[in-house]
Design a protein around this motif. Structure first.
Motif, PDB file in Angstrom:
ATOM      1  N   THR A  94       0.833  -1.211   0.000  1.00  0.00           N
ATOM      2  CA  THR A  94       0.000   0.000   0.000  1.00  0.00           C
ATOM      3  C   THR A  94       0.862   1.252   0.000  1.00  0.00           C
ATOM      4  N   SER A  95       1.929   1.223   0.835  1.00  0.00           N
ATOM      5  CA  SER A  95       2.776   2.410   0.961  1.00  0.00           C
ATOM      6  C   SER A  95       3.572   2.685  -0.307  1.00  0.00           C
ATOM      7  N   ILE A  96       3.961   1.619  -1.008  1.00  0.00           N
ATOM      8  CA  ILE A  96       4.690   1.823  -2.268  1.00  0.00           C
ATOM      9  C   ILE A  96       3.771   2.468  -3.305  1.00  0.00           C
ATOM     10  N   LEU A  97       2.479   2.093  -3.287  1.00  0.00           N
ATOM     11  CA  LEU A  97       1.542   2.602  -4.290  1.00  0.00           C
ATOM     12  C   LEU A  97       1.023   4.001  -3.975  1.00  0.00           C
ATOM     13  N   LYS A  98       1.142   4.425  -2.725  1.00  0.00           N
ATOM     14  CA  LYS A  98       0.582   5.728  -2.348  1.00  0.00           C
ATOM     15  C   LYS A  98       1.168   6.890  -3.136  1.00  0.00           C
ATOM     16  N   PRO A  99       2.472   6.926  -3.405  1.00  0.00           N
ATOM     17  CA  PRO A  99       2.995   8.042  -4.213  1.00  0.00           C
ATOM     18  C   PRO A  99       2.374   8.088  -5.611  1.00  0.00           C
ATOM     19  N   PHE A 100       2.114   6.908  -6.198  1.00  0.00           N
ATOM     20  CA  PHE A 100       1.484   6.881  -7.525  1.00  0.00           C
ATOM     21  C   PHE A 100       0.063   7.451  -7.451  1.00  0.00           C
ATOM     22  N   PHE A 101      -0.632   7.110  -6.361  1.00  0.00           N
ATOM     23  CA  PHE A 101      -1.977   7.646  -6.158  1.00  0.00           C
ATOM     24  C   PHE A 101      -1.937   9.160  -5.995  1.00  0.00           C
ATOM     25  N   GLN A 102      -0.968   9.631  -5.226  1.00  0.00           N
ATOM     26  CA  GLN A 102      -0.848  11.072  -5.004  1.00  0.00           C
ATOM     27  C   GLN A 102      -0.469  11.811  -6.289  1.00  0.00           C
TER      28      GLN A 102
END
Length: 742
Positions: A94-102
């Protein structure tokens, strides 16, 4: 695949911390560090720094030399972690994907999450809520909504952000506002505080769908949930009420808005003015207009536009001129486009003298008219068939160096065709060709329509073929005009050919095209052929409408198949279609022919109950049947009823009733009805006089026979076959031997 170069497990009293360090294959790339905390009760914020702690997982992101997040490296790490032993906790991914979401790279987030389906790990609420929001942002709201069910199965709940995104997505383009409302209620029941934006989205969508009552209740709910309503929310609700013409409620909400400390803006006032304009409530319009100035609000161009279009509908040219001057004072000097809009408004209302007035004001203010201005005026005068003014405007255009364009000439061709001046229309077409103006489908279709009006189908077909040879595609209107023309000539072979051509080459025939054919066939009593066309219509996935059913009912009534007509009528009602006045009139006439007065009267009562008005033909038919059955009193009552329903009797009505009186020898009543008809301004025709002559002859009242014959000739009415038949009978009567008419 790279293996961990460092892997440490530290057992704590309440859980396990797993620390892993991965080195990329390229030595130029930094390491990625992952920390797994397998404990939900551990005080994470104390163990990790407040800055980087995310649900028990700290991920030291990779940045390039310019300080930018390295997406490719992060994705590479994500893929390698899929095969790590032990499998990292879901929060790692989840934490790795959060920057992509942001960074709003929603597609990447969804693509990477699909890979997690292969792992024996369950997504947590953070990850699922992130995916829901990604689907919503990409416009796949239905997929986001499906994940809500998955959350519930896992014993989790969507968060307020996900609910907000779903509500916004469901409301966009009014996709599924009912589902949005249901989700909103669920969120409120959970005790979540929805944002001002969410309330605004729901209120706006509900108003667009006409559910203004619920929108207003939401607006009032906001106060109790601690969300301050904005002027935009009130504007949306007021607009919804104005569109439903509920102006008293709109004014109440306007007052409530002010009481609640929300200051109205120019949109609020303009919306209310628009609503009052539509109802012609000009006192309220001017009151609101004055309040705009008293409130220190500057009216915008839309405010003036509402005023101008309202005044146009009222035909108030002087007031329009005053508003134009006021606009100029506020820096909104009307240009040629504004004047064109005003002139066009009057033209559409058919107020050509008013349109001409605005045109004169425009010229007086030194604003040069464009060819668009002249086109609007030419089109307006063409509708009134004022060829003299059209020619004058064309000359004026030439004097000002404005060359008529295709639109101008096409309008002129249309006018000439309507007046039956086909040769002149052809000359205009030749002139267009000489001027190297492009003739479009509309121009050719206009001329084809002119030929069809005159019944010159050979010329129409020739023009159609020329159009096709020029590489222009015939429109549905073009085909419909040709089909209508050939239907009138009963050339069903050509009609079927055209329908087939449309189905194969396009454009696909629409309901109007098919209804034209069905109607023509049914009028001719060819119901079998009409049914064949209806089958083609259904094959093209077109729904039968009221026009189709009414045409079929008319066809069955013409050939006396009233049971079939009634079946078709019931089918139409069962389909949820409303029968119109024409449908009922046809049925009434059909049952009148069979003298089924019980059914006729029942249908008439049903029409009146539904607010539908029988036409004069229907009333005349009913009166005629009643008279033929000797029910003169009922016929008189029917005539009185039609007058009460604001349907004026015509010559046929009076003549029919007179004929009824003549049948039973009541010539006094027949003569009285005749005199009433004259007093009401209805001119008697040859049938009227035939009726009186026949009645008086039956009673051998020859002086009245002679008087009516003389009156008929004095009214310049030519005897018909019935008259000559009567004259023959009179002459052959033994008491009138030697009877001379001349």
């Amino acid at each position: 695949m790279a293996k961990p170069i460092l892997h440490l497990n530290t057992r704590l009293q309440k859980g396990i911390i797993s620390f892993s360090s991965f080195q990329s294959q390229s030595q130029s790339q930094p390491r990625i560090y992952c920390i797994h905390l397998y404990s939900s009760s551990y005080n994470k914020t104390q163990f990790f720094s407040q800055q980087h702690s995310v649900y028990g997982f700290e991920f030291l992101y990779s940045f390039d030399k310019d300080g930018n997040f390295d997406c490719n490296y992060a994705l590479s790490c994500f893929d390698r972690l899929l095969y790590a032993k032990p499998i990292p906790h879901i929060t790692v991914f989840t934490s790795i994907l959060k920057p992509f979401f942001q960074m709003k790279d929603y597609s990447t987030v969804i693509l990477q999450c699909k890979k997690l389906d292969l792992l024996p790990v369950f997504p947590d609420s953070d990850l699922l809520n992130m995916i829901i929001q990604c689907y919503c942002q990409l416009g796949y709201v239905h997929l986001g909504l499906s994940l809500v069910g998955k959350l519930m199965k896992l014993g989790l709940q969507p968060d307020v952000v996900s609910c907000t995104n779903l509500i916004h997505g469901l409301c966009e383009n009014n996709a599924n506002v009912d589902a949005a409302v249901a989700l909103f209620r669920k969120a409120v029941n959970q005790g979540w505080h929805m944002s001002l934006s969410t309330y605004g989205t729901l209120i706006n969508s509900l108003c667009k769908l006409g559910q203004v009552d619920y929108a207003v209740s939401l607006l009032r709910m906001m106060r109790f949930t601690g969300v301050q309503s904005s002027v935009m929310n009130y504007n949306a609700a007021i607009d919804g009420l104005c569109k439903q013409r509920l102006m008293s409620r709109a004014e109440e909400l306007f007052s409530e808005m002010i009481r609640n400390g929300v200051t109205p803006n120019v949109i609020t006032y303009t919306t209310l003015m628009w609503g009052h304009c539509n109802l012609g409530q000009w006192d309220d319009v001017w009151r609101l207009f004055e309040e705009i100035f008293d409130s220190g609000i500057k009216p915008d161009v839309f405010t003036f536009s509402v005023l101008l279009h309202g005044l146009i509908r009222e035909g108030k040219v002087r007031a329009v001129e005053c508003v134009i001057d006021l606009m100029a004072g506020y820096g909104y000097a009307p240009d040629v486009a504004c004047y064109n809009s005003l002139i066009d408004g009057f033209c559409k209302e058919g107020l050509m003298d008013k349109a001409q007035g605005i045109f004169e004001i425009m010229k007086a203010k030194g604003i040069a008219a464009s060819f668009v201005t002249y086109n609007i005026l030419i089109n307006g005068y063409s509708k009134l068939r004022r060829m003299d003014i059209v020619v004058s405007l064309l000359n004026e255009m030439s004097q000002k160096g404005l060359s008529p364009n295709t639109v101008t000439y096409c309008t002129l061709v249309n006018l000439l065709c309507k007046e039956g001046k086909i040769q002149e229309a052809e000359e205009i077409i030749k002139l267009m060709i000489d001027k190297k103006l492009d003739l479009d489908t509309v121009t050719y279709t206009t001329l084809i329509h002119g030929y069809c009006r005159m019944g010159w189908m050979d010329k129409a077909w020739e023009m159609f073929e020329i159009m096709i040879s020029k590489g222009l595609a015939a429109s549905t209107v073009t085909y419909s005009i040709l089909i209508n023309g050939y239907c009138k000539l009963n050339r069903m072979d050509v009609v079927k050919h055209l329908l087939k051509e449309m189905s194969q080459k396009g454009p696909t025939p629409d309901s109007t095209t098919y209804n034209t054919v069905v109607n023509m066939l049914c009028k001719a009593g060819k119901t079998k052929e009409a049914e064949t066309i209806v089958k083609l219509m259904l094959d093209d996935n077109l729904e039968l409408d009221t026009v189709t059913y009414t045409s079929l009912i008319n066809g069955y009534c013409k050939i006396g198949l009233m049971n079939r007509a009634q079946e078709m009528f019931q089918t139409m009602i069962a389909k949820g279609l409303s029968a119109n006045a024409a449908t009922y009139n046809i049925l009434v006439n059909g049952y009148c022919k069979l003298r089924r007065m019980d059914v006729v009267l029942a249908l008439l009562k049903e029409m009146w109950r539904k607010g539908l008005a029988p036409d004069i033909v229907t009333y005349n038919t009913v009166v005629n049947v009643l008279c033929k059955e000797g029910k003169i009193k009922e016929a008189e009552n029917m005539m009185e009823l039609m007058i009460n329903k604001n349907v004026d009797p015509n010559t046929v009505t009076y003549t029919t009733l007179m004929n009824g009186y003549c049948r039973i020898g009541r010539m006094d009543k027949a003569q009285e009805t005749f005199e009433t008809m004259i007093a009401k301004g209805c001119a008697p025709d040859v049938v009227t006089f035939n009726c009186l002559i026949r009645g008086y002859f039956k009673l051998r009242r020859m002086s009245e026979v002679m008087a009516n014959l003389k009156a008929m000739f004095q009214n310049d009415l030519a005897p018909n076959e019935a008259t000559f038949s009567l004259l023959y009978r009179i002459c052959m009567h033994r008491q009138t031997d030697g009877f001379v008419l001349i």
